[in-house]
Enzyme design. Sequence first.
Site, PDB file in Angstrom:
ATOM      1  N   GLY A 120      14.623 -19.816  26.336  1.00  0.00           N
ATOM      2  CA  GLY A 120      14.080 -18.509  26.185  1.00  0.00           C
ATOM      3  C   GLY A 120      14.108 -17.818  27.847  1.00  0.00           C
ATOM      4  O   GLY A 120      13.808 -18.488  28.824  1.00  0.00           O
ATOM      5  N   LEU A 172      11.369 -21.373  33.281  1.00  0.00           N
ATOM      6  CA  LEU A 172      12.276 -21.475  34.113  1.00  0.00           C
ATOM      7  C   LEU A 172      12.101 -20.805  35.713  1.00  0.00           C
ATOM      8  O   LEU A 172      12.357 -21.070  36.670  1.00  0.00           O
ATOM      9  CB  LEU A 172      13.572 -20.470  33.739  1.00  0.00           C
ATOM     10  CG  LEU A 172      14.389 -21.014  32.541  1.00  0.00           C
ATOM     11  CD1 LEU A 172      15.194 -20.032  32.025  1.00  0.00           C
ATOM     12  CD2 LEU A 172      15.032 -22.442  32.963  1.00  0.00           C
ATOM     13  N   HIS A 221       5.291 -17.532  24.580  1.00  0.00           N
ATOM     14  CA  HIS A 221       5.559 -17.599  25.934  1.00  0.00           C
ATOM     15  C   HIS A 221       6.156 -16.386  26.425  1.00  0.00           C
ATOM     16  O   HIS A 221       6.036 -15.999  27.585  1.00  0.00           O
ATOM     17  CB  HIS A 221       6.147 -18.844  26.192  1.00  0.00           C
ATOM     18  CG  HIS A 221       6.601 -19.309  27.348  1.00  0.00           C
ATOM     19  ND1 HIS A 221       6.196 -20.444  28.010  1.00  0.00           N
ATOM     20  CD2 HIS A 221       7.641 -18.811  28.220  1.00  0.00           C
ATOM     21  CE1 HIS A 221       6.683 -20.592  29.349  1.00  0.00           C
ATOM     22  NE2 HIS A 221       7.717 -19.547  29.606  1.00  0.00           N
ATOM     23  N   GLU A 222       7.436 -15.997  26.141  1.00  0.00           N
ATOM     24  CA  GLU A 222       8.267 -14.825  26.486  1.00  0.00           C
ATOM     25  C   GLU A 222       7.555 -13.711  26.516  1.00  0.00           C
ATOM     26  O   GLU A 222       7.554 -12.717  27.558  1.00  0.00           O
ATOM     27  CB  GLU A 222       9.462 -14.947  25.500  1.00  0.00           C
ATOM     28  CG  GLU A 222      10.518 -16.071  25.757  1.00  0.00           C
ATOM     29  CD  GLU A 222      10.651 -16.802  26.997  1.00  0.00           C
ATOM     30  OE1 GLU A 222      10.442 -15.857  28.157  1.00  0.00           O
ATOM     31  OE2 GLU A 222      10.941 -17.808  27.275  1.00  0.00           O
TER      32      GLU A 222
HETATM   33 ZN    ZN Z   1       8.894 -18.857  30.846  1.00  0.00          ZN
END
Ligand code: ZN
Length: 177
Positions: free
Chosen positions: A46, A92, A133-134
């Site tokens: 994601g 990330l 989360h995104e």
């Molecule tokens: Zn993230």
Amino acid sequence: MAILDILRFPDPRLRNKAKPVAQVDDAVRRLIDDMLETMYEAPGIGLAATQVNVAKRVVVIDLSEEKNQPLCLVNAQILEMDGVEQMEEGCLSVPGVYETVIRAQHIRLKALGRDGIPFEMEADDLLAVCIQHELDHLEGKLFVDYLSSLKRQRIRKKLEKENRQQEAPEAGAHQVI
Ligand code: ZN
């Protein structure tokens, strides 16, 4: 298409709030395609536009093994959430850190697709966690914000050191959102 730079915690730009997309035009579709390429290359499952320093409400996700089932969410809004899910998350923008976060197990949401057409969908478990989360990223929120301030401090120090040395820990078997 292009690989975009992913901002890393504690970069203050990760705290920017994304604005709704007025129209899904060619520029937005190019952003979506670049974000997908960046996410696949990372590799992650994601990516939110905030992570590539674009303040637009755009998210891409792909949970498939073959990386051929991209989900694009523009202007996504959660309509309902219920249940409880505890999952170890990575990000990330926070490389090498994996911590358990409590989120809703089931969500219903509406969004626009890559074609600009509105749709509604439901998501459970990993997909529901990933979307939450995104969407947090678009509000300037990171999964480390759910941890204790002591833990977050420790993560900040570790990453500041790694960012200076430009090290990126390997994700190994972890899935990173
Ligand atoms: Zn993230």
